[in-house]
Design a protein around this motif. Structure first.
Motif, short mmCIF file in Angstrom:
data_model
loop_
_atom_site.label_atom_id
_atom_site.label_comp_id
_atom_site.label_asym_id
_atom_site.label_seq_id
_atom_site.Cartn_x
_atom_site.Cartn_y
_atom_site.Cartn_z
N PHE A 1 48.20 43.22 29.01
CA PHE A 1 48.26 42.74 30.38
C PHE A 1 48.91 41.36 30.44
CE2 PHE A 1 46.58 40.90 34.28
CZ PHE A 1 46.72 41.95 35.17
N TYR A 2 48.49 40.46 29.56
CA TYR A 2 48.99 39.08 29.54
C TYR A 2 50.49 39.02 29.27
CZ TYR A 2 49.26 34.14 28.23
OH TYR A 2 49.59 32.82 28.15
N LYS A 3 50.96 39.86 28.38
CA LYS A 3 52.38 39.83 28.01
C LYS A 3 53.29 40.46 29.05
CE LYS A 3 51.73 39.76 23.00
NZ LYS A 3 51.97 40.51 21.75
N THR A 4 52.74 41.23 29.99
CA THR A 4 53.57 41.95 30.95
C THR A 4 53.45 41.43 32.38
OG1 THR A 4 51.87 43.63 31.28
CG2 THR A 4 53.53 44.07 29.57
N ARG A 5 52.68 40.40 32.60
CA ARG A 5 52.48 39.90 33.96
C ARG A 5 53.04 38.50 34.14
NH1 ARG A 5 50.62 44.52 33.80
NH2 ARG A 5 49.44 45.44 35.49
N GLN A 6 53.25 38.14 35.38
CA GLN A 6 53.70 36.80 35.74
C GLN A 6 52.52 35.85 35.55
OE1 GLN A 6 55.41 36.70 39.64
NE2 GLN A 6 55.49 34.48 39.69
N LYS A 7 52.65 34.90 34.64
CA LYS A 7 51.52 34.03 34.26
C LYS A 7 50.97 33.22 35.44
CE LYS A 7 52.21 35.17 29.95
NZ LYS A 7 53.04 36.32 30.14
N SER A 8 51.82 32.77 36.31
CA SER A 8 51.36 31.93 37.42
C SER A 8 50.48 32.69 38.41
CB SER A 8 52.56 31.31 38.15
OG SER A 8 53.36 32.33 38.72
N ARG A 9 50.49 34.03 38.35
CA ARG A 9 49.66 34.84 39.25
C ARG A 9 48.28 35.13 38.66
NH1 ARG A 9 51.19 35.88 44.31
NH2 ARG A 9 49.62 37.49 44.14
N LEU A 10 48.08 34.82 37.37
CA LEU A 10 46.84 35.18 36.70
C LEU A 10 45.72 34.20 37.01
CD1 LEU A 10 48.23 36.20 33.20
CD2 LEU A 10 47.70 37.66 35.15
N PRO A 11 44.47 34.67 37.00
CA PRO A 11 43.33 33.76 37.17
C PRO A 11 43.13 32.95 35.88
CG PRO A 11 42.56 35.98 36.77
CD PRO A 11 44.05 36.06 36.88
N VAL A 12 42.20 32.03 35.89
CA VAL A 12 41.95 31.17 34.74
C VAL A 12 41.46 31.99 33.54
CG1 VAL A 12 40.54 29.26 33.88
CG2 VAL A 12 41.52 29.15 36.16
N SER A 13 40.71 33.05 33.78
CA SER A 13 40.17 33.87 32.70
C SER A 13 40.26 35.35 33.08
CB SER A 13 38.70 33.52 32.46
OG SER A 13 38.09 34.42 31.56
N PRO A 14 40.44 36.23 32.08
CA PRO A 14 40.43 37.66 32.39
C PRO A 14 39.02 38.21 32.59
CG PRO A 14 40.84 37.34 30.06
CD PRO A 14 40.79 35.97 30.69
N TYR A 15 38.00 37.38 32.42
CA TYR A 15 36.62 37.81 32.58
C TYR A 15 36.03 37.22 33.86
CZ TYR A 15 36.56 39.68 27.86
OH TYR A 15 36.82 40.43 26.75
N VAL A 16 35.29 38.05 34.59
CA VAL A 16 34.59 37.63 35.79
C VAL A 16 33.15 38.10 35.65
CG1 VAL A 16 34.43 37.83 38.30
CG2 VAL A 16 36.67 37.77 37.21
N GLY A 17 32.22 37.17 35.68
CA GLY A 17 30.82 37.53 35.54
C GLY A 17 30.51 38.22 34.22
N GLY A 18 31.23 37.86 33.16
CA GLY A 18 30.99 38.44 31.85
C GLY A 18 31.62 39.79 31.62
N ARG A 19 32.37 40.31 32.60
CA ARG A 19 33.04 41.61 32.48
C ARG A 19 34.54 41.42 32.55
NH1 ARG A 19 29.49 45.73 32.83
NH2 ARG A 19 31.10 47.28 33.25
N LEU A 20 35.24 42.20 31.75
CA LEU A 20 36.70 42.13 31.73
C LEU A 20 37.26 42.67 33.03
CD1 LEU A 20 39.26 41.51 30.16
CD2 LEU A 20 39.12 43.79 29.16
#
Length: 130
Positions: free
Chosen positions: A77-96
């Motif tokens: 996911f990280y290698k194929t997406r626009q970095k500036s659109r990503l949240p700070v972490s891929p985890y929310v509430g302990g879930r991916l």
């Protein structure tokens, strides 16, 4: 958006020595869209040596190797997406939760062309010869 069915933490093998960012506040920001220092991992809290196996709930360095399903999914996911659109972490509430905010249907009002509005509220008549 992709969500794993469990709380698996991503495990990576580090392939090259990586250093933390010069400014600690960078760990609290969304991923950099680019960097000139390939030995810097934005989310490192300490120097990380090649060959080390780490667990992280942060975005990986592109050179890391995913050792479990969660890590492989995050790397892909990280290698194929626009970095500036990503949240700070891929985890929310302990879930991916892999999301860049671009999935889903585009609202219909954005797809339809807007109807041209008249320049004036009522037509202007010009009478010749007066």
């Amino acid at each position: 958006m992709t969500t794993t069915s469990h709380n698996e933490v991503a495990r990576y093998r580090v392939t090259t020595d990586l250093n933390p960012p010069r400014r600690p506040r960078h760990r609290l920001e969304p991923p950099f869209s680019s960097t000139t220092d390939n030995s810097m991992w934005q989310y490192a809290d300490r120097p990380v040596r090649a060959g080390e196996v780490i667990e992280s709930m942060h975005w990986p360095h592109p050179t890391m190797i995913g050792l479990n399903d969660a890590a492989r999914a995050v790397l892909e996911f990280y290698k194929t997406r626009q970095k500036s659109r990503l949240p700070v972490s891929p985890y929310v509430g302990g879930r991916l939760r892999l999301s860049d905010g671009l999935e889903g249907a585009v609202p219909e009002e954005q797809l339809m062309a807007r109807r041209a509005e008249p320049a004036v509220a009522f037509p202007v008549r010009v009478v010749a010869g007066r």
